[in-house]
Write an enzyme that holds these catalytic residues in place. Structure first.
Site, mmCIF file in Angstrom:
data_model
loop_
_atom_site.group_PDB
_atom_site.id
_atom_site.type_symbol
_atom_site.label_atom_id
_atom_site.label_comp_id
_atom_site.label_asym_id
_atom_site.label_seq_id
_atom_site.Cartn_x
_atom_site.Cartn_y
_atom_site.Cartn_z
ATOM 1 N NE ARG A 269 50.785 47.544 36.223
ATOM 2 C CZ ARG A 269 52.405 46.683 36.082
ATOM 3 N NH1 ARG A 269 51.513 45.189 36.798
ATOM 4 N NH2 ARG A 269 53.559 47.035 35.976
ATOM 5 C CG HIS B 280 51.653 44.568 40.449
ATOM 6 N ND1 HIS B 280 50.743 43.596 39.841
ATOM 7 C CD2 HIS B 280 51.209 44.327 41.601
ATOM 8 C CE1 HIS B 280 50.371 42.661 40.691
ATOM 9 N NE2 HIS B 280 50.629 42.929 41.811
ATOM 10 C CE1 TYR C 156 56.709 45.791 34.418
ATOM 11 C CE2 TYR C 156 57.953 45.533 36.248
ATOM 12 C CZ TYR C 156 56.615 46.036 34.989
ATOM 13 O OH TYR C 156 55.304 46.058 36.715
HETATM 14 C C1 LIG Z 1 49.508 32.702 43.063
HETATM 15 C C2 LIG Z 1 50.209 33.099 43.113
HETATM 16 N N1 LIG Z 1 51.445 33.439 42.948
HETATM 17 C C3 LIG Z 1 51.888 35.126 42.365
HETATM 18 C C4 LIG Z 1 51.189 35.944 43.383
HETATM 19 C C5 LIG Z 1 52.190 37.274 43.600
HETATM 20 N N2 LIG Z 1 51.692 38.124 42.150
HETATM 21 C C6 LIG Z 1 50.564 38.923 42.972
HETATM 22 S S1 LIG Z 1 49.686 39.589 41.506
HETATM 23 C C7 LIG Z 1 50.481 38.957 40.887
HETATM 24 C C8 LIG Z 1 50.207 39.122 39.248
HETATM 25 C C9 LIG Z 1 48.826 39.169 38.350
HETATM 26 O O1 LIG Z 1 48.896 39.439 37.755
HETATM 27 P P1 LIG Z 1 47.256 39.841 36.811
HETATM 28 O O2 LIG Z 1 46.808 38.012 37.259
HETATM 29 O O3 LIG Z 1 47.088 40.039 35.055
HETATM 30 O O4 LIG Z 1 46.071 40.408 37.429
HETATM 31 P P2 LIG Z 1 46.390 41.964 37.258
HETATM 32 O O5 LIG Z 1 47.530 42.189 38.675
HETATM 33 O O6 LIG Z 1 46.984 42.522 36.002
HETATM 34 O O7 LIG Z 1 45.530 42.790 38.355
HETATM 35 C C10 LIG Z 1 51.532 38.021 40.999
HETATM 36 C C11 LIG Z 1 52.221 37.298 39.825
HETATM 37 C C12 LIG Z 1 50.265 35.665 44.153
HETATM 38 N N3 LIG Z 1 49.285 36.909 44.488
HETATM 39 N N4 LIG Z 1 49.580 34.685 43.978
#
Ligand SMILES: Cc1ncc(C[n+]2csc(CCOP(=O)(O)OP(=O)(O)O)c2C)c(N)n1
Ligand SMILES: [Mg+2]
Lengths: 324, 377
Positions: free
Chosen positions: B272, B276, B285
């Protein structure tokens, strides 16, 4: 007309829906060979095969998540959650996905499915086989919630729920699964959602009940009649959207309201029913509305009959309300 | 299952397999996994990757200018996203996470519809009911984006399982991140797909991060791919910044599904490169020098090198492509910005097929009541 209990009536409805529409599939734990722990799906696997009556892995989240996907494809999944107490692993899929799909896709994807699950106490099930969690689903925009009290309504409401374009939580009062008997037509018929039924007319006080507690309300009403109090007992049948017109008509007539439910009192469905009535019938009310409900404790094992809002608690509430 | 003295071979955890890579540093293709794309296909893929990146940059700028509320982009992950979608057949479905708008555009989501969604205006097909990037496009087999992490995984399984019961061969590609492998739905989805042999392509974009949490905090396994062994399905690791490799492994996964062999878990190793989302400041971080090795493996650069070596691309073409994207983007934004917000009534529609009495009452209440101070209407 054949006499049936609720288990048989629901089984009939499922069988008929599966015969008429190949897209209907039944998913759940133990719904196949054994026909469900309450035998509601008995015989379906033999008639429709393992592809359409599916014994799934033990994962409520997986069952409902997959069912949502199946519905998006165009199947009509009917999910059985073995006990409502075990529905919580699926709550995210129900609240955040199923209930919101139509809305969040601007109507592109109606995710339509029916979730059937036994609810309620009085079977010595302790707190993990007795809960009546309707309020947690009524509170979610996008869901419909149904709770029949007898075999005739169970079949007609289930067929209506399967045809309905929106997701339906179908709560089956397990205490009266076999105890509630009645005539059930062999042919298909619908009991429209959102239609309550006045099951005992009366002029002094309106009693709202549903599921297994309907019988307790009727018992209390019969005893009240001996003391000169005529209660009008309404079986809500569909909890949400509730048949507000029938309720309002009755309360405007009686001027008094008693609401009965097994679930805990605080933020229970009774709180909503009382609010709806007060907003609409305030100047017709002659006494404060009363809730006769389960207590705000976990559902107890040994003392379950003290916990439940049975006739012995409904009767004094009803008499007090009628006299105050 | 019987008690067996020896663990059957199929249940032995796989050794973390090596990473499949096709496009080498000298811009040649490894024939073992070469998907044998023709020139126009490679150019098409490159154009969509560039389009995705260009849109990402412009949408971040719009957010910084306060013209849209939010953007969650795909910077650095374009090959994994575009390549996987490209490898699916037209009849297959995509279950997106939230970074896959490039795939939706490639499958047919009109740019204007996408931009309308970024603005949540009256022409947004989801009527401003969701945050930006939460689009939907049934016509191109693109399911609805939701925020809860992982929930699309079981749905993708159910979708293709439904098709299977219906006697149709329809696969699903489900995108999710490394973080989502910790979710309940990952476990349930993989498990159901394994048990019912459902043709699903599980595409884990291992981009190193779940917001601020690194992959070491998601799992103690050495790879994400090896988790597949627990579900009786194959797991493969692929260089997610190598579009040829991504197309190749996803095509292979689709083929397995076609043959009735069920699902495949693909771990696409990528990074990435941005925060985010526009709400995140990654400097809190991670050190910027962590980006360097990944910048050197940038998926667009690598594909561009490949094309330039073959004289299929040059600066002039690049400039023309970017100018075209820019012009179409500006036009779409101009239209979207002029479009009013959705009507108040739309807030109450599509909750149910028909609004029940309580929503009719509440809608009437809003219509006759005062307007919120920020309301545009
Ligand atoms: C169930 C849930 N918990 C927390 C969140 C907040 N949240 C949104 S994206 C994210 C991280 C997701 O990481 P990843 O699965 O690696 O996907 P990426 O964003 O890296 O594509 C979090 C904690 C959420 N959307 N849904
Ligand atoms: Mg990630």
């Amino acid at each position: 007309m054949p006499q049936m209990n609720m288990v048989q009536a629901i089984n009939e409805a499922l069988r008929s829906a599966m015969r008429k529409d190949k897209r209907v599939v039944v998913l759940g734990e133990d719904v196949g060979k054994v026909g469900g722990v309450f035998r509601v799906t008995a015989g379906l696997s033999e008639e429709f095969g393992e592809d359409r009556v599916v014994d799934t892995p033990l994962s409520e989240n997986g069952i409902v998540g997959c069912a949502v996907g199946m519905a998006l494809y165009g199947m009509v999944p009917i999910v059985e959650i073995q006990f409502a107490d075990f529905i919580w692993p699926a709550y995210d899929q129900i609240v955040n996905e199923l209930a919101k799909y139509r809305y969040r896709s601007g109507g592109e994807y109606p995710a339509k499915l029916v979730i059937r699950t036994p609810v309620g106490g009085g079977i010595k099930g302790g707190h993990y086989h007795s809960q009546h969690p309707e309020a947690a689903f009524i509170h979610v925009a996008g869901l419909k919630v149904v709770c029949p009290s007898n075999p005739y309504d169970a079949k007609g409401l289930l067929l209506a729920s399967i045809q309905d374009p929106d997701p339906v939580l179908f709560f089956e009062p397990k205490r009266v699964y076999r105890a509630a008997k009645g005539e059930v037509p062999e042919n298909d018929y619908l009991v429209p959602l959102e239609s309550a039924k006045v099951v005992r007319p009366g002029r002094h006080v309106t009693v709202l009940a549903y599921g297994a507690m309907l019988y307790e309300a009727l018992d209390a009403a019969a005893k009240a009649a001996e003391k000169g109090v005529e209660a009008e007992v309404i079986d809500l049948r569909t909890l949400w959207p509730v048949d507000i017109a029938t309720i309002v008509t009755s309360v405007k007539h009686t001027g008094r309201l008693v609401v009965v439910h097994e679930a805990p009192r605080t933020c229970g469905f009774g709180a909503e029913l009382v609010s709806l009535v007060v907003e609409r019938c305030f100047y017709h009310l002659e006494a404060p509305p009363v809730r006769v409900t389960g207590f705000d404790t976990p559902f107890p094992y040994t003392l379950e009959m003290e916990y439940m809002p049975l006739s012995h608690r409904i009767l004094p509430a009803l008499l007090d309300c009628a006299k105050s | 299952m019987d008690m067996m003295p020896d663990i059957p071979a199929t249940f032995r955890p796989e050794q973390p397999s090596k990473v499949i890579r096709v496009l080498s540093d000298d811009a040649t293709l490894d024939p073992r996994h070469d998907p044998r794309l023709n020139e126009s296909e490679v150019l098409e893929l490159y154009r969509w990757m560039v389009t995705t990146r260009q849109l990402d940059e412009r949408l971040v700028a719009l957010q910084r200018q306060g013209r849209i509320g939010f953007h969650v982009g795909s910077l650095g992950e374009e090959a994994a996203i575009i390549g996987a979608a490209f490898a699916m057949r037209k009849k297959d479905w995509l279950f997106p996470c939230y970074r896959e708008f490039g795939a939706a555009l490639m499958r047919g989501l009109p740019l204007q519809v996408f931009i309308d969604n970024m603005f949540g205006n009256a022409n947004d097909t989801v009527l401003g009911r969701q945050m930006p990037n939460h689009s939907t496009h049934r016509a191109s087999g693109y399911a609805s984006v939701s925020s809860p992490v992982g929930t699309q995984i079981t749905q993708a399984v159910g979708f293709s399982w439904g098709a299977k019961i219906d006697g149709k061969d329809v696969a699903s590609l489900v995108y999710f991140g490394d973080g989502a492998t910790s979710s309940t739905d990952f476990h349930s989805g993989m498990n159901f797909a394994g048990v019912f042999k459902v043709p699903v392509v599980f595409l884990c974009r291992n981009n190193g991060w779940a917001i601020s949490v690194p992959v070491e905090r998601q799992t103690a396994t050495r790879t994400f791919a090896e988790k597949a062994a627990a579900y009786g399905i194959p797991g493969v690791r692929v260089d997610g910044n190598d579009i040829f490799a991504v197309v190749s492994v996803v095509r292979e996964a689709v083929r397995r599904g076609e043959q009735g062999l069920g699902a495949t878990l693909i771990e696409a190793i990528t990074y990435r490169m941005g925060g985010h989302s526009t709400s995140d400041d990654p400097n809190r971080y991670r050190a910027t020098d962590e980006l360097k090795p990944w910048a050197e493996r940038d998926p667009l650069e690598r594909l561009r090198q490949y094309l330039e070596r073959r004289a299929q691309w040059d600066d002039r073409k690049e400039q023309a492509l970017i100018a075209d994207i820019d012009q179409r983007f500006r036009a779409a934004v101009a239209v979207a910005e002029k479009t009013p917000p959705p009507s108040l009534e739309t807030m109450f529609e599509d909750v149910y097929e028909k609004p029940p009495w309580h929503l009719q009452e509440q809608c009437a209440e809003v219509l006759r009541g005062p307007r919120a101070p920020s309301s545009h209407s």
